[in-house]
Design a protein around this motif. Structure first.
Motif, PDB file in Angstrom:
ATOM      1  N   UNK A  99       7.038  12.068  -5.043  1.00 45.73           N
ATOM      2  CA  UNK A  99       6.827  10.273  -4.834  1.00 45.73           C
ATOM      3  C   UNK A  99       7.942  10.889  -2.805  1.00 45.73           C
ATOM      4  N   UNK A 100       8.732  12.321  -2.541  1.00 44.65           N
ATOM      5  CA  UNK A 100       9.294  12.379  -2.283  1.00 44.65           C
ATOM      6  C   UNK A 100       8.929  13.023  -0.435  1.00 44.65           C
ATOM      7  N   UNK A 101       7.337  13.593  -1.187  1.00 40.71           N
ATOM      8  CA  UNK A 101       6.771  13.605   0.247  1.00 40.71           C
ATOM      9  C   UNK A 101       5.753  13.381   0.680  1.00 40.71           C
ATOM     10  N   UNK A 149       0.495  -1.065   0.164  1.00 42.61           N
ATOM     11  CA  UNK A 149      -0.222   0.259  -0.264  1.00 42.61           C
ATOM     12  C   UNK A 149       1.048   1.467  -0.020  1.00 42.61           C
ATOM     13  N   UNK A 150       2.095   1.205   1.051  1.00 45.81           N
ATOM     14  CA  UNK A 150       2.484   2.592   0.823  1.00 45.81           C
ATOM     15  C   UNK A 150       3.892   2.466  -0.248  1.00 45.81           C
ATOM     16  N   UNK A 151       3.982   1.557  -1.071  1.00 47.38           N
ATOM     17  CA  UNK A 151       4.870   1.636  -2.120  1.00 47.38           C
ATOM     18  C   UNK A 151       4.116   2.225  -3.233  1.00 47.38           C
ATOM     19  N   UNK A 152       2.317   1.407  -3.204  1.00 50.06           N
ATOM     20  CA  UNK A 152       1.685   2.123  -4.415  1.00 50.06           C
ATOM     21  C   UNK A 152       1.632   3.441  -3.879  1.00 50.06           C
ATOM     22  N   UNK A 153       1.122   4.252  -3.035  1.00 50.97           N
ATOM     23  CA  UNK A 153       0.975   5.113  -2.630  1.00 50.97           C
ATOM     24  C   UNK A 153       2.330   6.240  -2.909  1.00 50.97           C
ATOM     25  N   UNK A 154       3.936   6.180  -2.878  1.00 51.87           N
ATOM     26  CA  UNK A 154       4.589   6.893  -3.509  1.00 51.87           C
ATOM     27  C   UNK A 154       4.373   6.627  -4.744  1.00 51.87           C
ATOM     28  N   UNK A 155       4.403   5.706  -5.704  1.00 50.91           N
ATOM     29  CA  UNK A 155       4.209   5.508  -7.022  1.00 50.91           C
ATOM     30  C   UNK A 155       2.978   6.644  -7.936  1.00 50.91           C
ATOM     31  N   UNK A 162       1.753   9.112  -5.753  1.00 50.61           N
ATOM     32  CA  UNK A 162       1.709  10.525  -5.978  1.00 50.61           C
ATOM     33  C   UNK A 162       2.899  10.923  -7.412  1.00 50.61           C
ATOM     34  N   UNK A 163       3.735  10.197  -7.620  1.00 53.04           N
ATOM     35  CA  UNK A 163       4.827  10.481  -8.653  1.00 53.04           C
ATOM     36  C   UNK A 163       3.797  10.351 -10.379  1.00 53.04           C
ATOM     37  N   UNK A 164       2.926   9.146 -10.210  1.00 57.12           N
ATOM     38  CA  UNK A 164       1.574   9.162 -11.214  1.00 57.12           C
ATOM     39  C   UNK A 164       1.614  11.201 -12.019  1.00 57.12           C
ATOM     40  N   UNK A 165       0.915  11.153 -10.477  1.00 53.83           N
ATOM     41  CA  UNK A 165      -0.261  12.683 -10.471  1.00 53.83           C
ATOM     42  C   UNK A 165       0.567  13.385 -10.829  1.00 53.83           C
ATOM     43  N   UNK A 166       2.586  14.446 -10.507  1.00 51.81           N
ATOM     44  CA  UNK A 166       2.491  14.860 -10.433  1.00 51.81           C
ATOM     45  C   UNK A 166       2.203  15.766 -11.663  1.00 51.81           C
ATOM     46  N   UNK A 167       2.734  17.257 -12.066  1.00 50.78           N
ATOM     47  CA  UNK A 167       2.460  17.782 -13.041  1.00 50.78           C
ATOM     48  C   UNK A 167       3.501  17.144 -14.369  1.00 50.78           C
ATOM     49  N   UNK A 168       3.371  17.781 -15.123  1.00 50.64           N
ATOM     50  CA  UNK A 168       3.514  17.336 -16.537  1.00 50.64           C
ATOM     51  C   UNK A 168       3.815  17.972 -17.904  1.00 50.64           C
TER      52      UNK A 168
END
Length: 199
Positions: free
Chosen positions: A125-127, A42-48, A50-56
């Motif tokens: 991901x870091x935050x 669950x934690x790993x999925x949340x980190x990834x 977060x990365x997926x929804x970062x600005x692009x």
């Protein structure tokens, strides 16, 4: 979101000129990680996520990741492709994540802002990791060609950094001189050196 009870010596708030939100104020990049701690699915999925929804830029999303948890062949392969003293401490992390910029499309069109876009994703991901009670440490000392070969990445996929993720541990668990470096004051350039103009 989960939290951990951190030892006081592992809490290192920033010396900011104005108050920041806790997740930014408390975030720092340790090298001492608990070698017994794990990261859940669950934690790993949340980190990834977060990365997926970062600005692009233009929503091109030119970022890719290779993720290995400690005890897996993927983790060991990433660890083997770190440089210098990174190999002395990163093996205790719960996970290692290769951050990859897609520098061109399959048709060969350059994606000029790919590394900037990737940086935004790793920052998110870091935050999120800190919100989960984890810490991260990004490393630029990596064997780019080795990672490319190990994970059969095409030339347009550029490994840029590896991020160690885990539960922070006390500094004395590190070999010297890393243990001493772990406890040095956190510093940043003052704003008046960073901001060239402000009205």
């Amino acid at each position: 979101m989960t939290t951990t009870n951190q030892h006081p010596s592992t809490v290192r708030n920033a010396d900011t000129s104005v108050p920041l939100v806790d997740l930014l104020d408390e975030r720092w990049s340790p090298r001492s990680f608990d070698p017994q701690a794990t990261i859940s699915d669950e934690q790993l999925a949340a980190l990834l996520e977060a990365a997926r929804w970062a600005p692009s830029a233009s929503n091109m999303q030119p970022r890719r990741f290779v993720v290995g948890r400690r005890g897996t062949a993927t983790f060991d392969t990433i660890l083997a492709n770190l440089m210098g003293f990174n190999t002395a401490w990163a093996g205790s992390a719960a996970a290692l994540v290769v951050a990859i910029a897609e520098t061109a499309t399959e048709e060969g069109e350059a994606r000029t802002w790919a590394q900037y876009d990737l940086g935004l994703a790793v920052s998110a991901l870091t935050v999120q990791a800190h919100a989960e009670g984890l810490h991260t440490h990004q490393m630029a000392g990596i064997e780019v060609d080795g990672l490319r070969a190990a994970f059969e990445l095409p030339e347009r996929f550029l490994p840029v950094t590896v991020t160690a993720i885990g539960v922070v541990a006390e500094a004395h668990l590190l070999p010297e001189p890393l243990a001493e470096r772990e406890t040095l004051p956190r510093t940043r350039l003052p704003l008046d050196e960073l901001v060239l103009a402000r009205d």
